[in-house]
Structures are given as structure tokens and as C-alpha cells.
Design a protein around this motif. Sequence first.
Motif, PDB file in Angstrom:
ATOM      1  N   VAL A 200       0.821  -0.921  -0.117  1.00 44.79           N
ATOM      2  CA  VAL A 200      -0.363  -0.135   0.164  1.00 44.79           C
ATOM      3  C   VAL A 200       1.032   0.992   0.190  1.00 44.79           C
ATOM      4  CG1 VAL A 200      -1.902   1.385   1.153  1.00 44.79           C
ATOM      5  CG2 VAL A 200      -2.337  -0.879   1.016  1.00 44.79           C
ATOM      6  N   ASP A 201       2.185   1.185   0.876  1.00 43.40           N
ATOM      7  CA  ASP A 201       2.720   2.560   0.983  1.00 43.40           C
ATOM      8  C   ASP A 201       4.123   1.841   1.673  1.00 43.40           C
ATOM      9  OD1 ASP A 201       3.511   5.351   0.727  1.00 43.40           O
ATOM     10  OD2 ASP A 201       2.197   5.815   1.369  1.00 43.40           O
ATOM     11  N   ILE A 202       5.813   3.037   1.390  1.00 46.07           N
ATOM     12  CA  ILE A 202       6.235   2.145   1.846  1.00 46.07           C
ATOM     13  C   ILE A 202       6.844   4.347   2.280  1.00 46.07           C
ATOM     14  CG2 ILE A 202       8.910   1.329   1.234  1.00 46.07           C
ATOM     15  CD1 ILE A 202       7.988   0.050  -1.164  1.00 46.07           C
ATOM     16  N   LEU A 203       7.162   3.910   3.648  1.00 41.91           N
ATOM     17  CA  LEU A 203       8.067   4.995   4.446  1.00 41.91           C
ATOM     18  C   LEU A 203       9.434   5.223   4.118  1.00 41.91           C
ATOM     19  CD1 LEU A 203       5.033   4.978   5.562  1.00 41.91           C
ATOM     20  CD2 LEU A 203       6.032   6.544   7.519  1.00 41.91           C
ATOM     21  N   HIS A 204       9.527   5.967   3.905  1.00 41.33           N
ATOM     22  CA  HIS A 204      11.072   6.935   3.999  1.00 41.33           C
ATOM     23  C   HIS A 204      11.308   7.634   3.921  1.00 41.33           C
ATOM     24  CE1 HIS A 204      10.828   7.586  -0.177  1.00 41.33           C
ATOM     25  NE2 HIS A 204      10.591   6.786  -0.320  1.00 41.33           N
ATOM     26  N   HIS A 205      13.196   8.353   4.032  1.00 41.29           N
ATOM     27  CA  HIS A 205      13.149   9.452   4.030  1.00 41.29           C
ATOM     28  C   HIS A 205      13.229  10.456   3.499  1.00 41.29           C
ATOM     29  CE1 HIS A 205      16.153   8.219   2.124  1.00 41.29           C
ATOM     30  NE2 HIS A 205      16.760   9.133   1.364  1.00 41.29           N
ATOM     31  N   ARG A 206      11.878  10.087   2.769  1.00 40.35           N
ATOM     32  CA  ARG A 206      11.236  11.384   1.520  1.00 40.35           C
ATOM     33  C   ARG A 206      10.320  11.246   1.764  1.00 40.35           C
ATOM     34  NH1 ARG A 206      16.100   9.677  -1.039  1.00 40.35           N
ATOM     35  NH2 ARG A 206      14.817   8.221  -2.798  1.00 40.35           N
ATOM     36  N   ARG A 207       9.402  10.239   2.039  1.00 44.07           N
ATOM     37  CA  ARG A 207       8.176  10.202   2.058  1.00 44.07           C
ATOM     38  C   ARG A 207       7.671   9.844   4.185  1.00 44.07           C
ATOM     39  NH1 ARG A 207       3.639   9.804  -0.127  1.00 44.07           N
ATOM     40  NH2 ARG A 207       2.193   8.607   0.260  1.00 44.07           N
ATOM     41  N   VAL A 208       7.564  10.951   4.328  1.00 40.61           N
ATOM     42  CA  VAL A 208       6.971  10.053   5.514  1.00 40.61           C
ATOM     43  C   VAL A 208       6.384  11.772   6.347  1.00 40.61           C
ATOM     44  CG1 VAL A 208       9.310  11.546   6.900  1.00 40.61           C
ATOM     45  CG2 VAL A 208       7.945  10.062   8.013  1.00 40.61           C
ATOM     46  N   PRO A 209       5.510  11.867   7.241  1.00 41.02           N
ATOM     47  CA  PRO A 209       4.548  13.022   7.645  1.00 41.02           C
ATOM     48  C   PRO A 209       5.090  13.859   8.298  1.00 41.02           C
ATOM     49  CG  PRO A 209       3.574  10.991   8.155  1.00 41.02           C
ATOM     50  CD  PRO A 209       4.806  10.650   8.157  1.00 41.02           C
ATOM     51  N   LYS A 210       5.151  15.273   8.599  1.00 42.17           N
ATOM     52  CA  LYS A 210       6.042  15.796   9.455  1.00 42.17           C
ATOM     53  C   LYS A 210       5.567  15.415  11.109  1.00 42.17           C
ATOM     54  CE  LYS A 210       8.481  19.751  11.280  1.00 42.17           C
ATOM     55  NZ  LYS A 210       9.548  19.124  10.822  1.00 42.17           N
ATOM     56  N   LEU A 211       7.065  15.075  11.749  1.00 45.94           N
ATOM     57  CA  LEU A 211       7.236  14.694  12.999  1.00 45.94           C
ATOM     58  C   LEU A 211       8.309  15.326  13.685  1.00 45.94           C
ATOM     59  CD1 LEU A 211       8.106  10.993  11.336  1.00 45.94           C
ATOM     60  CD2 LEU A 211       5.987  11.553  12.183  1.00 45.94           C
ATOM     61  N   TYR A 212       8.204  15.859  14.641  1.00 48.65           N
ATOM     62  CA  TYR A 212       8.616  16.681  15.627  1.00 48.65           C
ATOM     63  C   TYR A 212       9.900  15.460  16.930  1.00 48.65           C
ATOM     64  CZ  TYR A 212       5.661  19.738  13.941  1.00 48.65           C
ATOM     65  OH  TYR A 212       5.127  20.873  13.200  1.00 48.65           O
ATOM     66  N   ARG A 213      10.816  15.899  17.305  1.00 49.44           N
ATOM     67  CA  ARG A 213      11.851  15.561  18.386  1.00 49.44           C
ATOM     68  C   ARG A 213      10.825  15.270  19.787  1.00 49.44           C
ATOM     69  NH1 ARG A 213      17.931  15.164  17.917  1.00 49.44           N
ATOM     70  NH2 ARG A 213      18.109  13.454  15.955  1.00 49.44           N
ATOM     71  N   SER A 214      10.601  14.539  20.175  1.00 44.27           N
ATOM     72  CA  SER A 214       9.995  14.722  21.678  1.00 44.27           C
ATOM     73  C   SER A 214      11.081  15.941  22.542  1.00 44.27           C
ATOM     74  CB  SER A 214       9.595  13.823  22.660  1.00 44.27           C
ATOM     75  OG  SER A 214       8.938  13.997  23.955  1.00 44.27           O
ATOM     76  N   PRO A 215      10.705  16.143  23.581  1.00 45.11           N
ATOM     77  CA  PRO A 215      11.509  17.127  24.079  1.00 45.11           C
ATOM     78  C   PRO A 215      11.561  16.328  25.649  1.00 45.11           C
ATOM     79  CG  PRO A 215       8.992  17.907  24.687  1.00 45.11           C
ATOM     80  CD  PRO A 215       8.930  16.696  23.541  1.00 45.11           C
ATOM     81  N   ASN A 216      11.940  14.505  25.398  1.00 49.36           N
ATOM     82  CA  ASN A 216      12.348  13.482  25.817  1.00 49.36           C
ATOM     83  C   ASN A 216      12.793  13.791  27.922  1.00 49.36           C
ATOM     84  OD1 ASN A 216      14.550  10.711  26.316  1.00 49.36           O
ATOM     85  ND2 ASN A 216      15.947  12.270  25.292  1.00 49.36           N
ATOM     86  N   SER A 217      11.822  14.284  28.397  1.00 52.66           N
ATOM     87  CA  SER A 217      12.249  14.862  29.706  1.00 52.66           C
ATOM     88  C   SER A 217      11.547  13.805  30.600  1.00 52.66           C
ATOM     89  CB  SER A 217      12.024  16.107  29.816  1.00 52.66           C
ATOM     90  OG  SER A 217      10.910  16.359  31.362  1.00 52.66           O
ATOM     91  N   MET A 218      12.238  13.248  31.628  1.00 55.10           N
ATOM     92  CA  MET A 218      12.243  12.118  32.535  1.00 55.10           C
ATOM     93  C   MET A 218      10.535  12.750  33.815  1.00 55.10           C
ATOM     94  SD  MET A 218      12.091   9.290  32.805  1.00 55.10           S
ATOM     95  CE  MET A 218      11.778   7.960  34.614  1.00 55.10           C
ATOM     96  N   GLY A 219      10.959  14.263  33.637  1.00 56.88           N
ATOM     97  CA  GLY A 219      10.249  14.558  34.876  1.00 56.88           C
ATOM     98  C   GLY A 219       8.708  15.801  33.812  1.00 56.88           C
ATOM     99  N   HIS A 220       8.651  15.960  32.250  1.00 58.44           N
ATOM    100  CA  HIS A 220       7.759  15.908  31.834  1.00 58.44           C
ATOM    101  C   HIS A 220       7.020  15.017  31.218  1.00 58.44           C
ATOM    102  CE1 HIS A 220       8.955  19.293  32.357  1.00 58.44           C
ATOM    103  NE2 HIS A 220       7.858  19.980  32.478  1.00 58.44           N
ATOM    104  N   GLY A 221       7.585  13.701  31.443  1.00 58.69           N
ATOM    105  CA  GLY A 221       7.091  12.363  31.160  1.00 58.69           C
ATOM    106  C   GLY A 221       7.010  12.180  30.124  1.00 58.69           C
ATOM    107  N   ASP A 222       7.767  12.576  29.531  1.00 55.13           N
ATOM    108  CA  ASP A 222       7.623  12.162  27.543  1.00 55.13           C
ATOM    109  C   ASP A 222       9.751  11.960  27.452  1.00 55.13           C
ATOM    110  OD1 ASP A 222       9.714  14.496  27.744  1.00 55.13           O
ATOM    111  OD2 ASP A 222       7.807  15.903  27.102  1.00 55.13           O
ATOM    112  N   GLN A 223       9.579  11.511  27.990  1.00 56.25           N
ATOM    113  CA  GLN A 223      11.092  10.797  27.392  1.00 56.25           C
ATOM    114  C   GLN A 223      11.164   9.111  26.627  1.00 56.25           C
ATOM    115  OE1 GLN A 223      13.427  10.970  29.881  1.00 56.25           O
ATOM    116  NE2 GLN A 223      15.526   9.192  29.811  1.00 56.25           N
ATOM    117  N   VAL A 224      11.792   9.676  25.668  1.00 56.95           N
ATOM    118  CA  VAL A 224      11.691   8.589  24.698  1.00 56.95           C
ATOM    119  C   VAL A 224      13.298   7.795  24.626  1.00 56.95           C
ATOM    120  CG1 VAL A 224      10.548   9.787  23.223  1.00 56.95           C
ATOM    121  CG2 VAL A 224      12.786  10.294  23.359  1.00 56.95           C
TER     122      VAL A 224
END
Lengths: 739, 333
Positions: free
Chosen positions: A68-92
Amino acid sequence: MNEMTDPTVIGQRTPRVDGEYKLTGRAGYTGELHVEDMLYGYPVPATIAHGVLTSLDVDAARGMPGVVDILHHRRVPKLYRSPNSMGHGDQVSEIRLPFEDERIHYHGQYVALVVAETFDQARAAAHAVVARYRQEDDARPSLLLTDAEGDLLEEEGDSRGDPDAAFERAAVTLDETYCIEAESHLQMEMHATLAEWRGKRLIVHESTQGVVYQRNALARTFDLPQEDVEVISHYIGSGFGNKLFMWPHAIATAAAAQLVGRPVKTVLPRQQDMLTAGNRPASRQRIRLGAERDGTLTSIRHDSTTETSTVDRYVDSCGGATPSAYACDNVAISQRILPVNHGTPCPMRAPGEVSGVYALEAAIDELAIALAMDPVELRLHNYAQHDPQSGLPWSSKQLDKCLRSAADRFGWSQRDPGIGAMRDGDEIIGYGMASATWSAGRQPCEARVELRADGSVFAACGTQDIGTGTYTIVAQTAAELTGVPVERVDVKLGESSLPAGPLSGGSMTTATTLPAVAAAVRDAVDALKEIVTKPEGAFAGVDPDALQVRDGGLASEDKHISFAELLAMHDVASVNGKGQAAPGGEQEEYSFRSFGAHFVEVRWDPGISRLRVSRVVSSIDVGRAINPLAARNQVEGAIVMGIGMGILEKLEYDPRDARLMNSNASDYRVAVHADMPEVVDVELLDYPDFRFNEFGARGIGEIGLTGVGPAIANAVHHATGKRFRTLPITVDKLVEALG
Amino acid sequence: MRTFAYARADSVERAVDAQHAQQAGAFVAGGTLLLDLVKLDVMRPQQVTDISALPMKEVAFVDDDRLRIGALVTNTDLAHHPDVRQHYPLLSQAILNGASTQIRNMASTGGNLMQRTRCPYFRDVAAACNKREPGSGCDAMQGINRMHAVLGGSEHCIAVHPSDMCVALAAIGATVTLQGPDGTRDVDFGNFHRLPGETPHQEQDITDDELIVALTLAPPLAPQGAAYVKLRDRASYEFALAAAGAMISLDGDMIGEARLALGGVATKPWRCAEAEEILRGQPAETATFERAAEAALADAQPLEHNAFKVPLARQAIVRALRDATRDAKEGHA
């Protein structure tokens, strides 16, 4: 605090309430779930560990049946890096987003995700994607294959006194370096994500140790309001730490579902699970000890280096337990990290400390030999009666009892300390021991409880049961405090929309969750009391505080009415209670830790260079065990894992290009049944720690692993006379040292 | 995994004919090897012929006390067969030291002979491997070669033959019966597996359209003692680092007949003829066993990570000979 001094359900061996579901296959694990119109994702892993993706040809794969589709670095929706904070509970787990660019940082890094109508079609097409790379030749395969020092982390240091000067003055010194190879979690259930968009809402089923953290991280990554994301994880086939925080496969799967407008499920194959979803990083630790002739420790320095990846800064703090381990005036620890070309490492059962305890406890054994002291005596001689780092008293510490009880049951006094002095037929018997320790933590937590019209109790919390038995202990808690039988308690966990609960990690779930559940039970009971003591109520005129909870109902003097009857009498469908709990002032008054001791017998057959672990006797002090059946299981399982760490487990990265060459359960060796010792004797000491919480319970998931590795290494020294300072102690090393 | 056509054969002849008509065909019996390698994209058959229902499941003595084993007899059934246990205990022991119960329940006798190496570079399509892709090179030579062969390797391939069962067969001696489009032929077991030489992809003396139908063992050595010593990283579900299969018949305190084969250290099941010669007629004692062990490993060519296999294999030999001798003595008593 309501100290639970004489419980009748808590502390009882209780079979898992979800056991029947698991046994009959009705417990739906993420990889088994199916929703209408669902597609399958299959990642394409990079075949190099260091370089650049120069071309990606997806045309042939795109034209294959079902794709149906193939995602790769030229075909991917807009994404944002998580702030990656333990304190805010969004660690990745890995800060880099999938398909960010063409740079390849590690073997297995996703270069594409194929989405197809069936799993087989997705896999077939993934094999047909043609990726070309420019490999760079300075890949770093392992900390243990380089002299590079890594970056010093100032914030991870801890010290007291003047350990350098004390070391110079010491009558007896030791200066040795201990290493552990990188390990895989090799958890039973592979990572899996099922992502579904309902309008602007994102629903994700994930095998995770933290539904709330993943909900938060997904909201940041897709720039959604937190309430528009739900993460569900009802059953988890363990994780050992590699499911604590979100990995790129989950993002890629949710992005794919967004792109194609249909639900997508990705189940990582074992190879990719081992390549991309974390590992215990290799460690190199230098231990320097100084002591008086009588065994008094005067200086401890513990300098550690562990691996991280080139895309993130994971720190496996090895020295965490060291400052509090022994009564010693002069202590310093330091921590470095070194980037290598692996997927980002992550916590693995007793992260950092299990490695640190290995180095320290092996060094203490070496010191005992240098001093001609019994290693148990040396430990007791330097016993820390209070926490020497914080200066605070321990909330409860029974390590001395652990050491003595385990030594007794093991028959330590029968030991002939001479090298190779104990024989049985072809085999030489070696004895070794080590202390175990793990921090005792707890987090804020919320829970909800309902007393229902049918007489059942409903309890819910946004934590999850990773296979350790959290469903059961929550049910036990509600049963204990209501008098309703365990079978009549319905527990709901593993949904991020429930009252916020903790990660299943750090051995904190029990001590974090149960007080919140207890508070919610009391809140519900109070609500019921308020209703029934009203003028027209069943207990009209009775002081609510005088009403007792008993046998699934309320009682006053000789009058007892069940919750179900009360709800019916008052025409109420159910009463609700909310609870929250958090650590409090006790944290300023006491130090909290769990303790234990492992005694290990190994058998070494020099005629065929065969080493095996034949007996393990352990005593563990974790306060009260809420469910001794599950608690013992945690320690026994940890001992098995420790045997793997001691003599079997090693991720093998090709020294030339850092490619991982044993990413399967055959070539990466965990202990199997035939490796089990004939005797595994686990004692759980029962000293409830009411300073920690009303249940008296600390955690038990991790402590059992600490100390097993050094006890094995120490026993191997006793049997062979050879000190192996790198784990695992495998056959090739034994032959080369002793052959 | 790529898609393939699948057909179930209802006779040996039709199975062979079907295979003869195809490019890139494969037989499947237990599937413990093929399906694994297909999923890894290492084997890419376009047509798979399922032979598991064919009548090749008998174990019976034929003419001169030779045990004939149908190619589809499972490892489990063979290991526990009363005639095997009584007359070929080494074979039973070797099989039960291999794989896991679940795999042995599925794996067939013929499939075991066709077992392929566990070399990680063979199993990774991104690596160079002359066995998988002739002429591509050998990544194991300078790579992680801890598990690799010290005997029988070439500059093109050092992959270990992984079978335990075949070590016992090498010691016992056997004939492999193959059926092709033009009828059957017999191959001596010792010649069935090939040394890699310059053609490591040609692993056995068998053509693409031939099917193993049976294995016939040499007459049992009697009276005898037998021992299979397998040294490995973990105690089960684990391939050998070094394994030795030994059979000894005693003449008083002297060795009468001796058979010795090695696994885990060589590119094919490794019969130790020179060592056997050293053992015959000599006192059944440690010094003799050690001389035999020296001879068996005399030609060993270790690499960077597998030098330990040389002393380890010697230890396996000495222990296997000792235990086989003890077994022979107990047998006499």
C-alpha cells in the motif's frame, strides 16, 4: 500512616488473577490484536552500522502484491522530536526520529517501513527494497574493543572524604578493571505497535512498560493535544526495561497509519528487536580499594564507562549503589559514556547498578583474599549501619540477616578456601558469594476505585502489568481493604486515559501504585459511609468513623450489611473513589534500599573445560512481599538472568564494521532449562518497611539480579584460581586461561 | 520471506520428477532448516515440494545386520528406537545432544544430512559468503570466527558442519541412498559431505533433483562401549564447540576396535582415521587416548577466535574415549 500490620490477603501466596486469560490465550497481546481494515508494517533495516544511505529504490517493492505504501526519509509526515524529559513524562528511548535523514548510525536502523495488506506481503516487499550505502570505515563496534575514554559526566559523580589520599596511605590496596559485555533483554514478547487514527485522535496499542509516557511522547511527536492520544497495553510479555520508553518503530507505525489513513500494525521480528530496541551497554569499571590490615575499608573509587549510541546520550550509571554500600569515609565515583555504533542502549533490569555491584563485589572478594579474610566477614566488618552517603538512617536494613541466613543454608562454613580444594568426581567445586542491593523508590500515582451494585469492586490505574503480577497485587489491595474476595475485584490497567500511574520500572510499581489504590478504596468507602449514615440511610445516626469495613460490607456493632445490599437499599448504582499517593517527608528522614545476599556453587570439570552453576542460595530483604508467589518468581527469574550474565550472554558486534552478528535467540545465549542449577533456594525475609509506605513493601523486580554475576565470578576463582574480570566467563576464556 | 509455490508429493517418484522439472525447487520434510533460512532470505526456493507424507519412515534391519533408516524417520523416533539404542547407542546419544525436543520431534533423518551451517555470515544476506553466493568472499575469515572450523577449512570457507547425528554416523559408517529421475544410487556416508575447497556451495554429493530416501548403517561394532561428549556454551539447545563420538571394543585391557569422529570443529562430520589407528591394539588408558587426541588435531588450523577449540576438542576426545572404555567394561560385566 495506616500501617498494615496484620493483613489477611496482602502477603498471601496468590495465583495471578490474569493467569487463566494467559493460559487460555484470551489475553490479547499487542502483536495478536486485529482491527478492521488493518494493514501490516515491516521495517527495512540498514545493513551497515556507520555511513550514509546513498540510494533507496522502492519501485519494485512498491509494485508487489498487497503493498500500500512505503515510508522512508523522503516520504514521511511531519514529525517533531519529543522533548525527552523524565520530569515531564515524555522521555523516549531514542531521540532521533525514524527517517530523519540519510545518515546511518547503527546496524538495523530503519531506512524504510513497508505497509501492506498482509504480514507476508509486507515482509516479502521489505526484502525487495534495494538500499545502497557508503560505508565509513571508522565504525566503533564496542567499548571493550577500544581504549577511548569517553565523556566524563560531572553530574553523575559523587564523593566524600579524600579517597586518593586514603588510598595512598592504605596498608592493602587493590586496583583492578572489570568489564561486562553488552547484553540483550531478549524479552519473550517482541515489540509491537498497532496505530489507528480516528479523525484527529491517535489510538495506539503498544507493548510498553509506560502507557502514560508513551502517550505524552506521541503527543509531542505528532504535535497533538495530550487528550487526543491514547496508549493501551493490557498484556505485556515482559520488557526488562526495553519497553519503558518509546522507540522509533512506534513513531514509524503511527506515521504510516496517518499517511495511508488505515490502522497499521508492526511487530518487530526478533532480529530487528535486538538491533533497534535497546540493550544493556557494555561497561568498563575501574575499582580502587584501600583497607587496613584488619579489613577496614578506607578508600573506594569506582570509575565507570558505559556505551551510548551516536544519536543519543544514554547513561548506565554503574556507581549508584557504591557510595552507600560500605561504611567507608573516603569514596568517589565517576561516570563516562562512549558513543558506539549500536542502537541506543536502554535500561535493562537493575540498570547500571547490577554492573556496578558486579565490579564492587568482585573487588571486595579479591580484597578478602588479599587480606586472608572470609569474604562474608569482610562485608560484615564494613557494614553500613546507616547510609554513609546521605548520613540518614536506613528505613529498614536486614543485610546482615541475609548474609548469615543464606550462608547457613548454603553451608558456607563447610567451605575449604583453598583453590580447587573441594572435589567431587571429575568436578572441582567452587563457592562464591556477593551482596545484592537496589534502590527503593516510589513516584506519585493516582487511582480510581468503584464499589459496584453487583458486589464487585473495580480498581483502575494507568500503570501496567508487564508480567510481574501487578493486576494481582492491585486486586489483593482492594480485597484486603474491602473484605471482598480477590476473585470479585476487577482490575483495569494499561490505558493512558486511566488515572496517571507509574512506569513499570525501577522496582517502583508496587510501592507507587498500591498506596494510591488504597487511598481510592478509602475514598469510595467514605462516599458510601456518607450515603448510609444520612437520616434515611441504613446506618442512620451512626458516626461514619465508627462504621467498620468488614467482609465486603459495612458493620456497626452486630449489624453487617454488604456493599451490594447497601447500594441496592439506597438506590445507588455504584460509589466512586479517587486516590492519590506520593512519597513524602519520610524521604528527608530515611534512606531506602533493598538488600540481599547470593551464595553460589559452581562446578568446574577441568578435563573437559566445563563450567556450570550447580547451586544458588539467596536471601532477599525487600520489606514485605505483597504476593510471595510472584515475588519469589521474580528473584528466581533474576537468578537465571544472572547466570546468563555470568557465563553466557554477549552481543557480538563484528570488530570491523560494528554489525551485530548474533541477533537471534540461538546465537545469543540465555540460560535454558538444562543450565538451571539443581538447587535454587530463595528466602524472602519478612521485615515490613512501614517507613516507606503503609504496606511495608519495597520493590522486587531487580534486586535479585544484582550480585549473581560477582558471586559466580568469585566461585569460579575459588574453583580455578583464575580471576576472570570480564563477564561472561565463557568456555573460550576458560580454556585459554586454564587449558 | 518471498512467496513460493507449494505442493505435497504423494510418491517418491513424483516428488523427484516434480523437482527435476523445476528451477530453484526445494524439498521440505520437518521444515526446521528450510523455513528458517527462507525467512532470513538466505534460501529462495520458488517451488517447495512437501515430502513429509511419503512412506520413508521405517527402521528395520536388512540382510547382513545393517540397520536401514527411512529418510523421514524423525530425530526423536530414531534416537528412541530400541534397535538404535541397543546396537547403535552412539547414534542415540548424539541425536539427543542436538537441538531441542521440539526440533527433534519435527526434524527428519534425511534433513539432518542436509543441515546447513550456522555461520552467522552465511545466515546474513548482507555479508560476504562463498557458500551462499559463490565468489562473494568469506566474511568469517577476518570476522567473528569463534564458532568456526579448525579442521577441513579452505581459504574460501571455514563454516562448521553443525550436526551431532552426523558425527555418530561418521563413526559408525553408513550408506546414503538417493533417488533421482534415473533411479537410485548409493553414496558412502564418508564421501557424502564435501570439503569446501574452492566450491563451498557444493555441500553434499547430491544433485538438485535427487532425494535422500534412506540411510543404511554399517553393522554394529560388538561388543562395544560408546560415548558422545559434546562441549558447548550452554547445556542444551546449543551447537557444539567441540564434540567427540567414540566407540571402543575391548580385548582384555587392550583396545580392539576403535571409532572416533568429531563435530563442531570441522567443515564436515570428521572421522579420525589416524587416531583410530593409534588406538587399535593399545592399552585402554589415558596416555593412549591423549596420543590419539594429538593425532586427531595435528592438522588443525586455528583462526583469531577459535584457537581454544584445538585443546577443547582434544579434551572431548580423551573424555569420550575414557567414557566409551568404561561403558565397554560395564557391558562386559
